[in-house]
Design an enzyme around this catalytic site. Sequence first.
Site, PDB file in Angstrom:
ATOM      1  N   GLU A  16      -6.736   4.417   8.015  1.00 15.04           N
ATOM      2  CA  GLU A  16      -6.546   5.849   7.724  1.00 15.04           C
ATOM      3  C   GLU A  16      -7.796   6.430   7.080  1.00 15.04           C
ATOM      4  OE1 GLU A  16      -2.861   5.362   5.627  1.00 15.04           O
ATOM      5  OE2 GLU A  16      -1.874   4.821   7.505  1.00 15.04           O
ATOM      6  N   LYS A  38       0.088   4.263  -0.314  1.00 18.08           N
ATOM      7  CA  LYS A  38      -0.572   5.445   0.277  1.00 18.08           C
ATOM      8  C   LYS A  38      -0.357   6.671  -0.627  1.00 18.08           C
ATOM      9  CE  LYS A  38       0.161   3.349   4.733  1.00 18.08           C
ATOM     10  NZ  LYS A  38       0.115   3.484   6.160  1.00 18.08           N
ATOM     11  N   SER A  75       3.514  -2.469  10.389  1.00 21.39           N
ATOM     12  CA  SER A  75       4.966  -2.416  10.594  1.00 21.39           C
ATOM     13  C   SER A  75       5.677  -3.711  10.202  1.00 21.39           C
ATOM     14  CB  SER A  75       5.282  -2.037  12.045  1.00 21.39           C
ATOM     15  OG  SER A  75       4.790  -0.735  12.312  1.00 21.39           O
ATOM     16  N   HIS A 122      -9.430   0.916   5.039  1.00 21.22           N
ATOM     17  CA  HIS A 122      -8.137   1.090   5.728  1.00 21.22           C
ATOM     18  C   HIS A 122      -8.345   2.014   6.929  1.00 21.22           C
ATOM     19  CE1 HIS A 122      -4.013   2.307   6.510  1.00 21.22           C
ATOM     20  NE2 HIS A 122      -3.636   1.224   5.839  1.00 21.22           N
ATOM     21  N   ASN A 125       0.861  -1.182   0.000  1.00 21.14           N
ATOM     22  CA  ASN A 125       0.000   0.000   0.000  1.00 21.14           C
ATOM     23  C   ASN A 125       0.896   1.230   0.000  1.00 21.14           C
ATOM     24  OD1 ASN A 125      -1.851   2.011   0.496  1.00 21.14           O
ATOM     25  ND2 ASN A 125      -2.264   1.406   2.612  1.00 21.14           N
ATOM     26  N   GLU A 132      -5.281  -5.409  10.576  1.00 15.34           N
ATOM     27  CA  GLU A 132      -4.262  -4.387  10.794  1.00 15.34           C
ATOM     28  C   GLU A 132      -4.544  -3.663  12.107  1.00 15.34           C
ATOM     29  OE1 GLU A 132      -2.341  -3.094   6.884  1.00 15.34           O
ATOM     30  OE2 GLU A 132      -4.150  -1.911   7.095  1.00 15.34           O
ATOM     31  N   GLY A 153       2.408   1.880  10.807  1.00 17.98           N
ATOM     32  CA  GLY A 153       3.356   2.995  10.674  1.00 17.98           C
ATOM     33  C   GLY A 153       4.046   3.388  11.961  1.00 17.98           C
TER      34      GLY A 153
END
Length: 250
Positions: free
Chosen positions: A96, A11, A209, A94, A9, A164, A170
Amino acid sequence: MRTTMVAGNWKMHNTIQESVALATAIKKETAHAACEVVLAPPFTALYSVGAAIKGSNVSLAAQNIFYEDKGAYTGEIAPSMLKDAGCTYVIIGHSERRKYFHERDEDVNLKVKKVLATGLKPIVCVGETEEEREKGVTEFVVGIQVKKALHGIESLDNIVIAYEPVWAIGTGKVATPIEAEEVHRFIRGVLGDTHGSSNKNVRILYGGSVTPDNIEELIDMEDIDGALVGGASLKAETFTGIIAKVAEKR
Ligand code: PEP
């Protein structure tokens, strides 16, 4: 037997030129990889990356979608447009998107339905926040996300789930293999409750991560079928390092 998968991904990173260069390097390194490789560049680079990986074992994914076919929805992208650009997969829900764009489980469900109806395959993201894990409600939260995302969907064929944990995305804080496997097994159980024995064919990826150094232990777990990778997918060397280890599974 589930085919393992590693999805990158990207992003909001990479120009068209940078995306094509990265995709070309990954394609070259993974020509014979015994796992499925998926790249999710930004929208602007989809078509060019699709052209660069054409005829290889690398597939194209979008990072988001809108659930209407067409119309006055400024800034949105329809499923048919993604298909036209060469996509096979779409990342949906996701964390985010949930955090910054207020996507709800109901939106995720509409998107999953539309993606499937268009002949694309969703990679449905679920995961708990740090606070939810500390409160001991991880299974409750993830169970609701999975059930709501797949509400009204008859077949699990073509569905990929990505677990996730939000606290691991991240941050450099990766879930331990046992922590991850517990949730993966739980998700497979939820899919069994809702859809019966076809749950055994659904790929459940771990994301958060992942690096070439920690993937080996994660992929050894029975219900972890691959990885959704953010940061480490932005360099061919680290991404292909992850792919090489996933491809060795069983
Ligand atoms: C992600 O964004 O899906 C992700 C897993 O990111 P990272 O690998 O950087 O934690």
